[in-house]
Design an enzyme around this catalytic site. Structure first.
Site, PDB file in Angstrom:
ATOM      1  CE  LYS A  14     146.691  70.230  23.195  1.00 34.36           C
ATOM      2  NZ  LYS A  14     146.830  70.997  24.451  1.00 34.36           N
ATOM      3  NE  ARG A  89     145.124  75.879  20.791  1.00 33.88           N
ATOM      4  CZ  ARG A  89     146.301  75.245  20.811  1.00 33.88           C
ATOM      5  NH1 ARG A  89     146.751  74.647  19.748  1.00 33.88           N
ATOM      6  NH2 ARG A  89     147.015  75.202  21.912  1.00 33.88           N
ATOM      7  NE  ARG A 128     155.362  73.546  27.529  1.00 36.28           N
ATOM      8  CZ  ARG A 128     154.196  73.453  26.884  1.00 36.28           C
ATOM      9  NH1 ARG A 128     153.782  72.272  26.446  1.00 36.28           N
ATOM     10  NH2 ARG A 128     153.453  74.502  26.675  1.00 36.28           N
ATOM     11  NE  ARG A 145     149.779  78.572  25.992  1.00 34.68           N
ATOM     12  CZ  ARG A 145     150.767  77.834  26.456  1.00 34.68           C
ATOM     13  NH1 ARG A 145     151.659  78.353  27.291  1.00 34.68           N
ATOM     14  NH2 ARG A 145     150.885  76.585  26.099  1.00 34.68           N
TER      15      ARG A 145
HETATM   16  P1  AMP Z   1     150.547  74.490  21.426  1.00 32.41           P
HETATM   17  O1  AMP Z   1     151.918  74.067  21.085  1.00 32.41           O
HETATM   18  O2  AMP Z   1     149.491  73.595  20.838  1.00 32.41           O
HETATM   19  O3  AMP Z   1     150.343  74.744  22.890  1.00 32.41           O
HETATM   20  O4  AMP Z   1     150.318  75.899  20.711  1.00 32.41           O
HETATM   21  C1  AMP Z   1     151.111  77.022  21.066  1.00 32.41           C
HETATM   22  C2  AMP Z   1     150.481  78.308  20.526  1.00 32.41           C
HETATM   23  O5  AMP Z   1     150.394  78.242  19.098  1.00 32.41           O
HETATM   24  C3  AMP Z   1     149.059  78.568  20.998  1.00 32.41           C
HETATM   25  O6  AMP Z   1     149.013  79.190  22.258  1.00 32.41           O
HETATM   26  C4  AMP Z   1     148.579  79.499  19.880  1.00 32.41           C
HETATM   27  O7  AMP Z   1     149.111  80.786  20.021  1.00 32.41           O
HETATM   28  C5  AMP Z   1     149.211  78.880  18.650  1.00 32.41           C
HETATM   29  N1  AMP Z   1     148.324  77.833  18.062  1.00 32.41           N
HETATM   30  C6  AMP Z   1     148.568  76.504  17.989  1.00 32.41           C
HETATM   31  N2  AMP Z   1     147.556  75.860  17.388  1.00 32.41           N
HETATM   32  C7  AMP Z   1     146.633  76.810  17.072  1.00 32.41           C
HETATM   33  C8  AMP Z   1     145.353  76.780  16.466  1.00 32.41           C
HETATM   34  N3  AMP Z   1     144.786  75.624  16.063  1.00 32.41           N
HETATM   35  N4  AMP Z   1     144.706  77.955  16.301  1.00 32.41           N
HETATM   36  C9  AMP Z   1     145.251  79.124  16.687  1.00 32.41           C
HETATM   37  N5  AMP Z   1     146.432  79.225  17.296  1.00 32.41           N
HETATM   38  C10 AMP Z   1     147.130  78.083  17.489  1.00 32.41           C
END
Ligand code: AMP
Length: 195
Positions: A14, A89, A128, A145
Site C-alpha cells: 500500500k 481500518r 522489510r 497484524r
Molecule cells: P501501517 O504503516 O499502515 O502498516 O500502520 C502501522 C501501525 O500503525 C498499525 O499496525 C497500527 O498499529 C497503527 N495504525 C495505522 N493506521 C491505523 C488506523 N487507521 N487505525 C488504528 N491503528 C492504525
C-alpha cells in the site's frame, strides 16, 4: 478532485503504491501509520502513545486515530482531494470518515482493494524488517497484524462494495505493473491522471 482509499493487508504494498498514485493523480497520500511514525521520531506524546499499540501489532484507539485524520484532512492540501492509505481500518473509523465527508459536502470516488496472498505478504514484511528495522515487523507481530486485518478491516470492503466503490487490483508482481493496473482501473471509472 479525487478522493480515494487504499485498503489491503499489511505487506500488500500500500505505502509504495500510495506514493506513486499520489504523484500520478496529483493528490496527497495520507498514511496514518506514517503520521504515527513521524510523531514517534519527533518524540511527541502522540508518537509515544501510538508506539505502545504499534509495537504489539494492535490498532491505535479509534478516538486518537479519528482526531488525527480529521485534523489532517482539514489541511489546505487535502482540499483538492486525497488518497488515504491505511485509514479507515475499523467500522467506527468508516463512520467518522463518512461524517467528515458529509459535513464538507464531499464523497469518495473509489476504494482500491489491493490483494496479496498471505505467504507473499509475510515474506515481504520479513524482508522489510531486515531492510528497515521496523519494530512492528517481527514474525509474531506480523501474524497478529494480519489477524486483526482479517477481523476488523477486511469486512469494510463489503461496506464499500455495497456502495459500488470497490475496485480490486492484484498486488502481486512488479511495483510498476501494480501501479499500471491501478491507474487503468481508476481510469475506467473516469479517474484520470493529473495533467
Ligand atoms: P501501517 O504503516 O499502515 O502498516 O500502520 C502501522 C501501525 O500503525 C498499525 O499496525 C497500527 O498499529 C497503527 N495504525 C495505522 N493506521 C491505523 C488506523 N487507521 N487505525 C488504528 N491503528 C492504525
Amino acid at each position: 478532485m479525487t478522493r480515494l482509499l487504499l485498503i489491503g493487508p499489511p505487506g500488500a504494498g500500500k505505502g509504495t503504491q500510495a506514493a506513486r498514485l499520489s504523484e500520478r493523480l496529483g493528490i496527497p497520500a495520507i498514511s496514518t501509520g506514517d503520521i504515527f511514525r513521524e510523531n514517534l521520531r519527533a518524540g511527541t506524546e502522540l508518537g509515544l502513545l501510538a508506539k505502545s499499540f504499534m509495537d504489539r501489532g494492535e490498532y491505535v484507539p479509534d478516538t486518537v486515530t479519528n482526531d488525527l485524520i480529521a485534523d489532517r484532512l482539514t489541511a489546505a492540501d487535502a482540499d483538492s482531494g486525497f488518497l488515504l492509505d491505511g485509514y479507515p481500518r475499523t467500522t467506527e473509523q468508516v463512520r467518522t470518515l463518512d461524517e467528515f465527508l458529509a459535513d464538507h459536502g464531499h464523497s469518495l470516488d473509489a476504494v482500491v482493494q489491493l490483494t496479496a496472498d498471505e505467504d507473499e505478504t509475510v515474506s515481504r514484511l520479513l524482508k522489510r524488517a531486515r531492510d528497515q528495522g521496523r519494530s512492528d515487523d517481527t514474525e509474531a507481530v506480523i501474524r497478529h497484524r494480519l489477524e486483526l486485518y482479517a477481523q476488523q478491516t477486511e469486512p469494510l470492503i463489503d461496506v464499500y462494495a455495497d456502495r459500488g466503490l470497490v475496485v480490486r487490483v492484484d498486488g502481486l508482481g512488479s511495483m510498476d505493473d501494480v501501479t499500471e493496473r491501478i491507474v487503468a482501473v481508476l481510469s475506467e471509472r473516469g479517474i484520470r491522471q493529473a495533467a
